[in-house]
Write a protein that holds these residues in place. Structure first.
Motif, PDB file in Angstrom:
ATOM      1  N   ARG A 137      35.312  43.118  51.195  1.00  0.00           N
ATOM      2  CA  ARG A 137      35.628  41.750  51.604  1.00  0.00           C
ATOM      3  C   ARG A 137      37.127  41.486  51.576  1.00  0.00           C
ATOM      4  NH1 ARG A 137      31.263  39.841  47.298  1.00  0.00           N
ATOM      5  NH2 ARG A 137      32.294  41.634  46.368  1.00  0.00           N
ATOM      6  N   LEU A 138      37.860  42.264  50.772  1.00  0.00           N
ATOM      7  CA  LEU A 138      39.302  42.063  50.659  1.00  0.00           C
ATOM      8  C   LEU A 138      40.099  43.100  51.434  1.00  0.00           C
ATOM      9  CD1 LEU A 138      38.195  40.337  48.251  1.00  0.00           C
ATOM     10  CD2 LEU A 138      40.259  40.967  47.011  1.00  0.00           C
ATOM     11  N   ARG A 139      39.404  44.050  52.042  1.00  0.00           N
ATOM     12  CA  ARG A 139      40.098  45.175  52.666  1.00  0.00           C
ATOM     13  C   ARG A 139      41.061  44.732  53.769  1.00  0.00           C
ATOM     14  NH1 ARG A 139      35.720  49.461  53.251  1.00  0.00           N
ATOM     15  NH2 ARG A 139      35.690  49.147  50.998  1.00  0.00           N
TER      16      ARG A 139
ATOM     17  N   VAL B  57      37.598  27.762  49.924  1.00  0.00           N
ATOM     18  CA  VAL B  57      38.774  27.540  49.080  1.00  0.00           C
ATOM     19  C   VAL B  57      38.378  26.637  47.913  1.00  0.00           C
ATOM     20  CG1 VAL B  57      41.131  26.633  48.991  1.00  0.00           C
ATOM     21  CG2 VAL B  57      40.303  27.771  51.074  1.00  0.00           C
ATOM     22  N   LEU B  58      38.569  27.127  46.703  1.00  0.00           N
ATOM     23  CA  LEU B  58      38.260  26.324  45.521  1.00  0.00           C
ATOM     24  C   LEU B  58      39.366  25.328  45.246  1.00  0.00           C
ATOM     25  CD1 LEU B  58      36.982  29.143  43.108  1.00  0.00           C
ATOM     26  CD2 LEU B  58      35.629  27.712  44.647  1.00  0.00           C
ATOM     27  N   THR B  59      39.072  24.350  44.418  1.00  0.00           N
ATOM     28  CA  THR B  59      40.092  23.370  44.029  1.00  0.00           C
ATOM     29  C   THR B  59      41.105  24.029  43.094  1.00  0.00           C
ATOM     30  OG1 THR B  59      38.851  22.652  42.081  1.00  0.00           O
ATOM     31  CG2 THR B  59      38.388  21.511  44.169  1.00  0.00           C
ATOM     32  N   GLN B  60      42.265  23.405  42.979  1.00  0.00           N
ATOM     33  CA  GLN B  60      43.297  23.965  42.093  1.00  0.00           C
ATOM     34  C   GLN B  60      42.824  23.950  40.645  1.00  0.00           C
ATOM     35  OE1 GLN B  60      47.279  22.865  42.973  1.00  0.00           O
ATOM     36  NE2 GLN B  60      48.080  23.409  40.973  1.00  0.00           N
ATOM     37  N   ARG B  61      42.041  22.967  40.273  1.00  0.00           N
ATOM     38  CA  ARG B  61      41.521  22.914  38.906  1.00  0.00           C
ATOM     39  C   ARG B  61      40.630  24.119  38.612  1.00  0.00           C
ATOM     40  NH1 ARG B  61      41.029  18.752  35.296  1.00  0.00           N
ATOM     41  NH2 ARG B  61      39.421  18.974  33.699  1.00  0.00           N
ATOM     42  N   ARG B  62      39.773  24.453  39.585  1.00  0.00           N
ATOM     43  CA  ARG B  62      38.885  25.598  39.393  1.00  0.00           C
ATOM     44  C   ARG B  62      39.661  26.906  39.376  1.00  0.00           C
ATOM     45  NH1 ARG B  62      35.848  28.280  36.868  1.00  0.00           N
ATOM     46  NH2 ARG B  62      34.322  29.641  37.848  1.00  0.00           N
ATOM     47  N   VAL B  63      40.690  27.015  40.202  1.00  0.00           N
ATOM     48  CA  VAL B  63      41.532  28.210  40.187  1.00  0.00           C
ATOM     49  C   VAL B  63      42.236  28.348  38.841  1.00  0.00           C
ATOM     50  CG1 VAL B  63      43.625  29.250  41.182  1.00  0.00           C
ATOM     51  CG2 VAL B  63      41.831  28.363  42.689  1.00  0.00           C
ATOM     52  N   THR B  64      42.638  27.220  38.264  1.00  0.00           N
ATOM     53  CA  THR B  64      43.246  27.246  36.923  1.00  0.00           C
ATOM     54  C   THR B  64      42.260  27.815  35.902  1.00  0.00           C
ATOM     55  OG1 THR B  64      44.629  25.339  37.466  1.00  0.00           O
ATOM     56  CG2 THR B  64      44.346  25.847  35.134  1.00  0.00           C
TER      57      THR B  64
ATOM     58  N   LEU C 221      45.133  33.487  51.425  1.00  0.00           N
ATOM     59  CA  LEU C 221      44.243  34.651  51.426  1.00  0.00           C
ATOM     60  C   LEU C 221      42.811  34.254  51.790  1.00  0.00           C
ATOM     61  CD1 LEU C 221      45.507  36.480  48.191  1.00  0.00           C
ATOM     62  CD2 LEU C 221      46.069  37.017  50.569  1.00  0.00           C
ATOM     63  N   CYS C 222      42.365  33.109  51.279  1.00  0.00           N
ATOM     64  CA  CYS C 222      41.004  32.633  51.596  1.00  0.00           C
ATOM     65  C   CYS C 222      40.849  32.405  53.103  1.00  0.00           C
ATOM     66  CB  CYS C 222      40.700  31.338  50.847  1.00  0.00           C
ATOM     67  SG  CYS C 222      40.400  31.575  49.085  1.00  0.00           S
ATOM     68  N   ARG C 223      41.900  31.807  53.726  1.00  0.00           N
ATOM     69  CA  ARG C 223      41.835  31.550  55.165  1.00  0.00           C
ATOM     70  C   ARG C 223      41.792  32.865  55.953  1.00  0.00           C
ATOM     71  NH1 ARG C 223      46.424  27.893  54.199  1.00  0.00           N
ATOM     72  NH2 ARG C 223      45.585  25.837  53.644  1.00  0.00           N
ATOM     73  N   MET C 224      42.493  33.872  55.443  1.00  0.00           N
ATOM     74  CA  MET C 224      42.563  35.151  56.159  1.00  0.00           C
ATOM     75  C   MET C 224      41.213  35.859  56.200  1.00  0.00           C
ATOM     76  SD  MET C 224      46.258  36.575  54.805  1.00  0.00           S
ATOM     77  CE  MET C 224      46.128  38.143  55.655  1.00  0.00           C
TER      78      MET C 224
ATOM     79  N   LEU D 215      34.782  41.930  38.953  1.00  0.00           N
ATOM     80  CA  LEU D 215      35.100  40.506  39.042  1.00  0.00           C
ATOM     81  C   LEU D 215      34.409  39.870  40.250  1.00  0.00           C
ATOM     82  CD1 LEU D 215      38.973  40.453  38.380  1.00  0.00           C
ATOM     83  CD2 LEU D 215      37.203  39.553  36.859  1.00  0.00           C
ATOM     84  N   PRO D 216      34.052  38.575  40.161  1.00  0.00           N
ATOM     85  CA  PRO D 216      33.551  37.866  41.351  1.00  0.00           C
ATOM     86  C   PRO D 216      34.640  37.800  42.429  1.00  0.00           C
ATOM     87  CG  PRO D 216      33.152  36.608  39.337  1.00  0.00           C
ATOM     88  CD  PRO D 216      34.058  37.729  38.962  1.00  0.00           C
ATOM     89  N   THR D 217      34.217  37.573  43.663  1.00  0.00           N
ATOM     90  CA  THR D 217      35.159  37.591  44.790  1.00  0.00           C
ATOM     91  C   THR D 217      36.280  36.571  44.614  1.00  0.00           C
ATOM     92  OG1 THR D 217      33.397  38.300  46.279  1.00  0.00           O
ATOM     93  CG2 THR D 217      35.359  37.375  47.298  1.00  0.00           C
ATOM     94  N   GLN D 218      35.960  35.353  44.183  1.00  0.00           N
ATOM     95  CA  GLN D 218      36.999  34.326  44.030  1.00  0.00           C
ATOM     96  C   GLN D 218      38.021  34.732  42.964  1.00  0.00           C
ATOM     97  OE1 GLN D 218      37.748  31.745  45.752  1.00  0.00           O
ATOM     98  NE2 GLN D 218      35.974  31.464  47.080  1.00  0.00           N
ATOM     99  N   SER D 219      37.568  35.333  41.883  1.00  0.00           N
ATOM    100  CA  SER D 219      38.498  35.803  40.851  1.00  0.00           C
ATOM    101  C   SER D 219      39.378  36.921  41.389  1.00  0.00           C
ATOM    102  CB  SER D 219      37.730  36.291  39.621  1.00  0.00           C
ATOM    103  OG  SER D 219      37.031  35.228  39.015  1.00  0.00           O
ATOM    104  N   LYS D 220      38.795  37.773  42.239  1.00  0.00           N
ATOM    105  CA  LYS D 220      39.587  38.843  42.848  1.00  0.00           C
ATOM    106  C   LYS D 220      40.676  38.268  43.756  1.00  0.00           C
ATOM    107  CE  LYS D 220      36.187  42.606  42.820  1.00  0.00           C
ATOM    108  NZ  LYS D 220      35.347  43.500  43.633  1.00  0.00           N
ATOM    109  N   LEU D 221      40.346  37.226  44.495  1.00  0.00           N
ATOM    110  CA  LEU D 221      41.341  36.602  45.379  1.00  0.00           C
ATOM    111  C   LEU D 221      42.476  35.991  44.564  1.00  0.00           C
ATOM    112  CD1 LEU D 221      38.912  34.961  47.952  1.00  0.00           C
ATOM    113  CD2 LEU D 221      40.641  36.680  48.488  1.00  0.00           C
ATOM    114  N   VAL D 222      42.130  35.332  43.474  1.00  0.00           N
ATOM    115  CA  VAL D 222      43.165  34.755  42.607  1.00  0.00           C
ATOM    116  C   VAL D 222      44.043  35.862  42.036  1.00  0.00           C
ATOM    117  CG1 VAL D 222      43.583  33.481  40.464  1.00  0.00           C
ATOM    118  CG2 VAL D 222      41.796  32.709  42.036  1.00  0.00           C
ATOM    119  N   LEU D 223      43.415  36.930  41.559  1.00  0.00           N
ATOM    120  CA  LEU D 223      44.185  38.040  40.988  1.00  0.00           C
ATOM    121  C   LEU D 223      45.057  38.702  42.047  1.00  0.00           C
ATOM    122  CD1 LEU D 223      44.908  39.903  38.676  1.00  0.00           C
ATOM    123  CD2 LEU D 223      42.819  41.217  39.138  1.00  0.00           C
TER     124      LEU D 223
END
Length: 461
Positions: free
Chosen positions: A445-447, A392-399, A384-387, A349-357
């Motif tokens: 990147r998520l460790r 940070v993507l928009t809420q629409r994109r996260v949806t 999590l993005c700030r950490m 998965l791309p990094t942003q999708s991993k953060l959402v998951l």
């Protein structure tokens, strides 16, 4: 003061200290003039530890086990049997079109559709082999060129691959595409022949690189004087022609053949055929093949998954030192295959999708009170993005990303109406949270998110 290097130094207590040169000379003195040792060598006193001996015996012990496989390779999707059960209608349809190549004529172009594991590629490989064998016996110049568009996925690469097949030297990159096309066309037209070009996974090619290559190949016959070309496209996507230019669609899709999914009984026949070649006698319990067939039929009639399930079941039984493949092995194999699939999907998965998951995983661990919704996930996702100092993507994109995870079968997202408060998505994990979390945190990147607290009340920051 000069040191006398000819006199060996003395160790404390008067003992002589041997230099490296002395030790080397002493070792060489132990070997006679004919090269054979007359006493112990330098390393003869080294004794293997019990652990080393144990490791040395691992493969010997494994090889001494009584296996249940006769030939496990026949259970892999790469194996094409001489006879394909329940595909004679499709085999005949393809053969009726391609038989004109044996008369030196150009066969019609074909588009072949069907979901993964419905026998499309195996059918084409089987028919192509028989066609080329017969052409050789009849002394007809006919070649079948098979290209997997998942690996060779641009117009340049495909044309270069075709040109190299006819012994033309084409660099990996650097030439204009027109030049590569001319090289292939000129090499092909050296003599009278029929070339059948099979483009497997053609939908991947079109979605990534467009339909220019299909336009050029489907019209190449008008530029040829001696040779003739036929194109066969194999697609898992029934709607991929929507991406094609109407002119390409009309010339490429002169004939269309549909491969329907296998049902449970048909899958059972396929497994029965392969199991006789794959396993030794009396090593399968009666319920094994029907159970594998039933599980695979639930997954859209995929023969590859049925074969994988039977093979992994046998491997689990063998590792368990069982002489029979049983129903319990099939169920364990199903769990293992599903877990392996999830692991691979999550890992890529791309990094942003991993953060959402990961936000969903954390909320799932810390929430036992109500259904998760998009707002809950978005709040934790932002934290999590700030950490990790990520955008940070928009809420629409996260949806949208949640919808993609839903399509992959990783989460289950259902749109729910909240009346005057609008609509939201209620989200639930469809995969085990612990193993999913481990795979996500394998990403460097998520460790640093490993110690994030999953508690629900920490989401509103």
């Amino acid at each position: 003061m000069l040191t006398d290097r000819t006199t060996p130094p003395l160790a404390p207590g008067g003992a002589e200290v041997k230099t490296v040169a002395d030790a080397s000379k002493e070792a060489s003195d132990n070997i006679t003039n004919d090269g054979n040792k007359n006493s112990k060598g330098l390393f003869d006193n080294l004794v293997s530890s019990p652990e080393e001996k144990s490791i040395d015996n691992i493969f010997q012990n494994l090889l001494s086990m009584k296996g249940i496989f006769q030939n496990r390779e026949v259970l892999r999707s790469s194996y094409t049997p001489d006879y394909l059960p329940h595909r004679m209608d499709q085999i005949n349809a393809v053969a009726e079109i391609l038989v004109s190549a044996l008369r030196g004529e150009s066969p019609s172009n074909i588009l072949i559709y069907g979901k993964t594991g419905t026998g499309k590629t195996a059918t084409l490989e089987s028919v192509s082999k028989k066609l080329m064998d017969l052409a050789e016996r009849m002394h007809v110049e006919c070649k079948v060129l098979f290209i997997n568009c998942e690996r060779i996925d641009t117009q340049y690469r495909i044309l270069a691959h075709l040109a190299r097949h006819y012994n033309r030297e084409v660099p990996i990159t650097g030439w204009p595409t027109d030049q590569v096309f001319n090289e292939f066309r000129d090499a092909l037209d050296k003599r009278e022949q029929v070339a059948i070009i099979i483009l497997d996974e053609i939908d991947n090619l079109v979605k990534k690189s467009g339909d220019d290559i299909l336009y050029n190949l489907s019209r190449i016959n008008s530029d040829l004087k001696k040779a003739k070309v036929s194109i066969i496209g194999i697609s898992n996507d029934l709607t991929f022609t929507d991406y094609l230019d109407p002119r390409v669609k009309s010339s490429l899709g002169e004939e269309e053949i549909i491969f329907p999914p296998y049902n449970a009984l048909q899958l059972g026949d396929i497994l029965e055929q392969r199991s006789k070649m794959a396993f030794k006698e009396n090593t399968l319990e009666a319920p094994v093949i029907p159970l594998c067939s039933a599980f695979a039929a639930q997954e859209h009639g995929d023969a590859r998954k049925a074969l994988d399930l039977l093979r992994v079941s046998g491997e689990i039984a063998e590792r368990s030192r069982d002489s029979l493949v049983k129903e319990e092995h099939v169920r364990r194999a199903r769990e293992k295959i599903e877990q392996d699939r999830i692991t691979e999907v999550v890992r890529t998965l791309p990094t942003q999708s991993k953060l959402v998951l990961y936000a969903i995983v954390l909320l799932d661990k810390g929430n036992d009170t109500h259904e998760l919704n998009t707002g809950d996930v978005y709040n934790v996702y932002r934290r999590l993005c700030r950490m990790i100092d990520s955008d940070v993507l928009t809420q629409r994109r996260v949806t949208d990303l949640i919808s993609e995870l839903d399509m992959l079968g990783i989460v289950n997202a259902t749109v729910v109406s909240k009346g005057r408060y609008g609509r939201t998505k209620e989200i639930a994990l469809s995969v085990p949270p612990e193993s999913t979390s481990r795979v996500l945190l394998d990403d460097y990147r998520l460790r640093s998110l490993k110690d994030s607290k999953p508690f629900y009340n920490q989401q509103r920051l």
